[in-house]
Design a protein around this motif. Structure first.
Motif, PDB file in Angstrom:
ATOM      1  N   ALA A 222       0.842  -1.197   0.000  1.00 50.33           N
ATOM      2  CA  ALA A 222       0.000   0.000   0.000  1.00 50.33           C
ATOM      3  C   ALA A 222       0.877   1.246   0.000  1.00 50.33           C
ATOM      4  N   VAL A 223       0.504   2.229  -0.777  1.00 49.22           N
ATOM      5  CA  VAL A 223       1.287   3.452  -0.901  1.00 49.22           C
ATOM      6  C   VAL A 223       0.789   4.476   0.113  1.00 49.22           C
ATOM      7  N   ALA A 224       1.666   4.913   0.993  1.00 49.09           N
ATOM      8  CA  ALA A 224       1.313   5.899   2.013  1.00 49.09           C
ATOM      9  C   ALA A 224       1.599   7.329   1.555  1.00 49.09           C
ATOM     10  N   ARG A 225       2.599   7.486   0.697  1.00 49.23           N
ATOM     11  CA  ARG A 225       2.936   8.816   0.185  1.00 49.23           C
ATOM     12  C   ARG A 225       3.672   8.646  -1.134  1.00 49.23           C
ATOM     13  N   LYS A 226       3.356   9.498  -2.092  1.00 48.84           N
ATOM     14  CA  LYS A 226       3.981   9.400  -3.408  1.00 48.84           C
ATOM     15  C   LYS A 226       4.154  10.798  -3.991  1.00 48.84           C
TER      16      LYS A 226
END
Length: 728
Positions: A327-331
């Motif tokens: 899961a991507v928390a920040r991009k």
């Protein structure tokens, strides 16, 4: 509300209803000194002064809000809605009220709040003490509560004297007239003030007029702790109370198959042996009998699926999560493309172990369950959860559950859990008497809700000009919120587990932070410093690795990545000055730097270490701290120092490990704590700030391990990527 110009639009009926919801438990106070104004002086006529209270009649209470009661006999009471576990809220939160109410801190007596929505922590959504929120939550509400009380006292005096309010001012629980001849104590004004309407405009004092906030005060809880009069959970004594100690199966998740109690029942004082939800309980007339009887139990447990758990197996399971999708928390930008285009790239894997809380006061709870009510006496961080637990077990409505919060001999997140409450309530129901459940140190270490074990995969890249350009961080570990706040992880991301990773302040063109949930059979929970504790270790150490790749030192690299963060840069400059960073350390010493933003505060640490007899010795730690307004600087310093001690124990001393499904550690002999002679000299410099207070109780932990690890590299050239630190 904005300070100094507007206030809450509250009716007196609404405020009284709020206080009524809070209920009883307010029965402590202090009697003010008698007035010294001679009889017959101006303003002393019967028409201007209230008559002496009739001692045969109940004293009139002045209750401006849910936090304050001023009695007609002179007692001032403050309701404290946060648990005191050493962090100083029993002093710092009363300071907020005393400042605005214009009373001395020594005139306030503290009583613990009952469970009611009025006392919920707005930052947590429940009545609880956690995540360094107490001061942040209380900063405006408690000052406003005091300001309302002061405003109404001045209005009452003006009414008595028939003068404008502008001619009256409050000081040390009295209202004085500008003529210098007239004054009335709050006790004398309580009756008049109780009949006034809450004003819509409430002005808070200007910072220049503060006399308490920003000063170091003697802690209100210290005298009783020094004398032994302080009441912790283990000090509770009730008429007819029994004691209980539980045998818990050692393998995680296993259940009791069979048990024999014949020998235990022969121990003098043992009353009963019962099978309960969490194990087999020995109930006795004394704690000694309960503990002695437990040693005589014969218990066989049925391992379920976890009999082969080991630290190595858990590590292998987490390593799977280092690859694949997460899961991507920040991009920001495109990290993959940036890393491929970088002039040089570096990557590393960091590991943090399970850690126990090891509170000095082992877990305990006293429950007294009757047909129509249940009373808990418990050192808890989660009053509302304790009430809900008792309500669920007893079937009683929540309003019939009273939670009396004692002092806590350490909390660190452990006392948010409910296992020890369950034991006490269940046994009191079964025995129909008050029961105090006591834990041993072995129980405490082997049946904790541990800080989760985590692995971290990091990648970073620099361009041809040695500029840091790309950052990738994947956090792999179990969720600590899945049991208590499942809705918080619906998107696959546990916000606690990515604290200190997703919101790093450093400026990269391309950045990506991920979380891969990898649950294990080991129970986990909040630990001091939360996710910042494990994430900051990986972030701040890897940043130094990236700096070395770019040919820069840690300070220079951080400066380059914080060019648009003046608050952070100011902190870095100050800690560099304290540690004399530009001057080479003495022979045999290494220095390391770490910077952490957490709980609305900032801390920068420089650690100085040496190697003695093959062991790491931390000699000094320099801290520059920006926590907004420091309400009590001495309390702030003590919190940072204690956090450093806790962090050094975790970084240098030990870890919770598993073999054959059970915890290997059973006492401080194999889970050692930092000794007095191992504590480094700590210098804490608190930067001036006009910002609202940030949290500090968990702030000292996250920066310590990376600062020490970076210092070890500076001294030895050896990178530390695994905790606890072990030199090769």
């Amino acid at each position: 509300m904005a300070e100094g110009n507007r206030g809450p639009r509250l009716t007196r009926r609404a405020l009284l209803r709020l206080t009524a919801l809070a209920g009883g438990g307010l029965a402590l106070g202090i009697v003010f000194p008698a007035r010294t104004q001679p009889a017959g002086e101006p303003g002393d006529s019967a028409t201007q002064q209230p008559a002496k209270p009739d001692e045969t009649q109940p004293a009139v209470e002045f209750i401006p809000n849910a936090w304050i009661r001023i009695q007609g006999d002179g007692r001032i009471e403050l309701v404290l809605a946060r648990s005191e576990m050493g962090q100083g809220v029993m002093t710092t939160l009363p300071m907020l009220v005393a400042e605005e109410l214009e009373v001395g801190l020594d005139q306030i007596q503290v009583v613990m709040a009952p469970v009611t929505p009025a006392y919920r922590n707005r930052l947590l959504g429940v009545q609880a003490t956690a995540e360094s929120t107490s001061m942040r939550d209380a900063w405006l509400p408690l000052r406003e509560a005091g300001a309302i009380g002061r405003t109404l006292m001045i209005a009452a005096a003006a009414q008595v004297w028939a003068v404008p309010e502008s001619e009256c001012h409050a000081r040390y629980a009295h209202v004085h007239h500008t003529d210098g001849a007239r004054s009335l104590s709050y006790a004398e004004l309580a009756s008049t003030a109780s009949g006034l309407v809450i004003p819509q405009q409430i002005a808070l004092k200007a910072k220049a007029d503060w006399t308490l906030i920003g000063t170091s005060q003697n802690r209100l809880d210290t005298p009783d702790k020094v004398s032994g009069a302080a009441g912790f959970g283990l000090d509770v004594r009730l008429p007819g109370m029994l004691y209980a100690s539980l045998y818990r199966c050692p393998v995680q998740g296993s259940r009791v198959r069979s048990w024999r109690a014949a020998q235990a029942l022969k121990v003098p004082g043992v009353v009963e042996v019962l099978a309960v939800h969490n194990g087999i309980a020995v109930v006795a007339e004394s704690s000694w009998a309960a503990l002695s009887g437990r040693k005589q139990l014969e218990v066989s447990c049925r391992p379920e699926t976890n009999a082969s758990i080991s630290t190595q197996r858990i590590r292998e399971r987490l390593r799977i999560g280092l690859k694949g999708r997460s899961a991507v928390a920040r991009k920001e930008g495109d990290v993959s493309t940036a890393l491929a285009a970088s002039a040089r790239e570096i990557q590393a894997v960091y590991e943090s172990p399970f850690q126990a809380h090891a509170c000095m006061e082992p877990m305990n709870c006293t429950a007294d369950v009757g047909p129509n009510q249940c009373v808990l006496h418990v050192p808890t961080q989660a009053q509302e959860a304790a009430q809900a637990t008792a309500s669920r077990l007893t079937g009683l409505a929540a309003e019939r559950i009273t939670v009396n919060t004692t002092l806590l001999g350490g909390g660190l997140g452990r006392r948010l859990e409910q296992d020890f409450v369950v034991d006490a309530v269940e046994l009191s129901m079964r025995m129909r008497r008050p029961v105090q459940v006591i834990w041993t140190r072995e129980d405490d270490l082997q049946h904790d809700f541990y800080r989760p074990m985590t692995l971290h995969r990091l990648r970073g890249g620099i361009d041809a000009n040695a500029r840091a350009m790309a950052w990738f961080h994947r956090v792999v570990g179990p969720s600590v919120l899945s049991r208590t706040r499942p809705t918080s992880i619906d998107d696959g991301i546990d916000p606690v587990m990515i604290e200190g990773a997703a919101e790093i302040p450093y400026q990269f063109d391309d950045l990506r932070v991920e979380y891969r949930r990898a649950d294990t059979p080991v129970p986990v929970g909040l630990w001091q410093g939360g996710g910042y504790a494990h994430n900051s270790f990986a972030v701040e150490c890897f940043l130094d690795e990236l700096a070395a790749l770019a040919g820069k030192d840690g300070l220079e690299m951080r400066r380059s990545l914080l060019s648009e963060r003046p608050r952070h840069l100011r902190l870095l400059e100050r800690v560099a000055e304290l540690a004399q960073w530009t001057t080479a350390p003495a022979a045999g010493l290494g220095r390391g730097l770490a910077l952490v933003e957490a709980y609305g505060s900032l801390i920068a640490q420089v650690a100085e270490v040496s190697i003695e007899d093959g062991q790491v010795r931390v000699r000094r730690i320099f801290c520059a701290l920006d926590c907004g307004q420091a309400v009590d600087p001495r309390v702030v310093r003590s919190q940072i120092e204690s956090g450093i001690a806790h962090a050094l124990t975790a970084a240098l001393k030990g870890a919770i490990t598993f073999s054959d499904g059970r915890v290997d550690q059973a006492s401080f002999g194999d889970y050692p704590l930092l000794r007095f002679d191992e504590m480094p000299d700590v210098v804490v410099d608190i930067l001036d700030s006009d910002a609202a207070p940030g949290g500090v109780s968990g702030l000292g932990v996250p920066a310590t391990a990376p600062a020490v690890a970076n210092a070890i590299f500076a001294l030895t050239g050896q990178r530390v990527r695994t905790l606890p630190i072990r030199l090769v």
